[in-house]
Scaffold this motif. Structure first.
Motif, short mmCIF file in Angstrom:
data_model
loop_
_atom_site.label_atom_id
_atom_site.label_comp_id
_atom_site.label_asym_id
_atom_site.label_seq_id
_atom_site.Cartn_x
_atom_site.Cartn_y
_atom_site.Cartn_z
N ALA A 63 3.44 -3.87 3.86
CA ALA A 63 3.11 -2.94 2.79
C ALA A 63 1.69 -3.14 2.26
O ALA A 63 1.15 -2.25 1.60
N ASP A 68 6.07 0.78 5.58
CA ASP A 68 7.40 0.44 5.07
C ASP A 68 8.39 0.12 6.18
O ASP A 68 8.83 -1.01 6.33
N ASN A 108 10.80 6.13 3.88
CA ASN A 108 11.31 4.77 3.91
C ASN A 108 11.77 4.37 5.31
O ASN A 108 10.98 4.35 6.24
#
Length: 369
Positions: free
Chosen positions: A120, A149, A216
């Motif tokens: 990240a 991610d 995500n």
């Protein structure tokens, strides 16, 4: 004296109103319409199948956010400290395999045995079996990758890597960490998340799709022609054709992208291929009616950030993981309403066990399969 006290109170009230209405905040909230929460009914009926987990002690480490069984048969997991741990599948012989100096969230292994990490802070990385860290991609089209991610490596097509850039607005390095940056992005709803492809043959990175409200977890279809992506901020999971190029999902569905699962009862996080065609998803938090009620009220969302953090409408802890097939049918639902094992992000499935991923659990939970 009473008049002076009343005047002072009036000034304090005006100052408080001015603060709540005018104090600068980092977000520029976008109005959207949240679908009515489905509740815990039907396939998501309340159960306790995730309760009473067996636990692997991680010592001082916590938050086994992502778990993969490596090509060496060892269990690897990222933890909140930034370490990637390696151990036997029963939890013994634990060691720190690597610390990239950033914060690895999702990871996978390529055909050569390198650990491919979505960091990240640093972007897409490769960690060799000898623990040498190499940056594969930290920019796309000249712009920084702010919040790598999830990542998955294709077994065909030259081992291309597909990964999510959760937000182009809020980088964890700039906003106090991954949780803080994710809250800002989901609160804003500017939908700047995207899915990227890295080709190790050409070392080129391209945008597959954009317009996601916090992109995500990612997982590939069995034929590796599509990628499944969790859109955390809008409670849904997409299926996207890997031939898509810079596809704008903000414009809605298209022949190259469909919403496979919509209006989930919680925020979807990681996606993990399981056995027998299953794909596991963790619902890291349940829906919150206060948050949904502010979806079309950007001003109220701005005011929220001006309140003390203790007053933010953070959803309660609730353990919840689901499994679905490639047609979007839910085939498993495991819950623990007590939230004793908090912020469940997905399941890593082996022939013997289901390892339960978590953002903040004090150990690594597992169930017999």
């Amino acid at each position: 004296m009473r008049k002076k006290i009343m005047a002072a109170l009036g000034l304090l009230l005006l100052a408080a109103i001015a603060y709540l209405a005018l104090w600068p905040v980092p977000v520029k909230p976008v109005a959207w319409i949240a679908p009515a929460a489905p509740g815990y009914v039907g396939v998501h009926a309340v159960n306790d199948r995730l309760a009473h987990l067996n636990m692997i002690d991680l010592g001082r480490e916590e938050g086994p956010e992502h778990i993969v069984i490596g090509p060496d048969g060892k269990l690897y997991t990222t933890v909140a400290s930034g370490n990637i741990l390696r151990m036997n599948t029963d939890g013994s012989a634990q060691e720190v395999f690597v610390n990239t100096g950033g914060r690895v969230l999702g990871f996978d292994f390529d055909a050569a045995g390198n650990l491919v990490a979505a960091d990240a802070v640093k972007g897409l990385l490769s960690v060799s079996p000898a623990r040498q860290v190499t940056v594969l991609a930290d920019k796309v089209n000249g712009q920084p990758i702010r919040y790598a991610d999830g990542v998955v490596v294709a077994r065909n097509a030259g081992g291309k890597m597909y990964f999510s850039d959760a937000s182009t607005r809020f980088a964890p390095a700039d906003w106090g960490g991954t949780f803080e940056a994710s809250v800002l992005d989901i609160l804003e709803q500017a939908a700047t998340g995207r899915v990227l492809e890295y080709d190790p043959a050409t070392k080129a990175t391209r945008i597959v799709a954009r317009g996601l409200a916090f992109a995500n977890g990612v997982a590939l279809s069995a034929d590796e022609k599509s990628v499944f992506v969790a859109e955390t901020g809008k409670y849904r999971i997409w299926k996207i054709d890997l031939q898509a190029r810079d596809l704008d999902l903000g414009a809605g569905t298209s022949p190259q992208a469909v919403v496979l699962l919509d209006n989930l009862p919680g925020y979807p996080d990681n996606l993990m291929r399981g056995l027998d065609g299953k794909i596991w998803a963790g619902l890291v938090k349940p829906r919150n009616p206060t948050i949904d009620g502010m979806a079309d009220k950007p001003f109220l969302r701005s005011m929220t950030l001006r309140l003390p953090r203790a007053l933010w409408p953070v959803p309660k802890a609730y353990g919840h993981v689901i499994a679905f097939n490639e047609d979007g049918k839910i085939v498993a639902d495991l819950q623990d309403a007590t939230g004793a094992y908090p912020e469940t992000t997905a399941i890593t499935e082996t022939r013997e066990r289901l390892y339960v991923q978590s953002l903040h659990a004090k150990g690594l939970g597992w169930l017999k399969r």
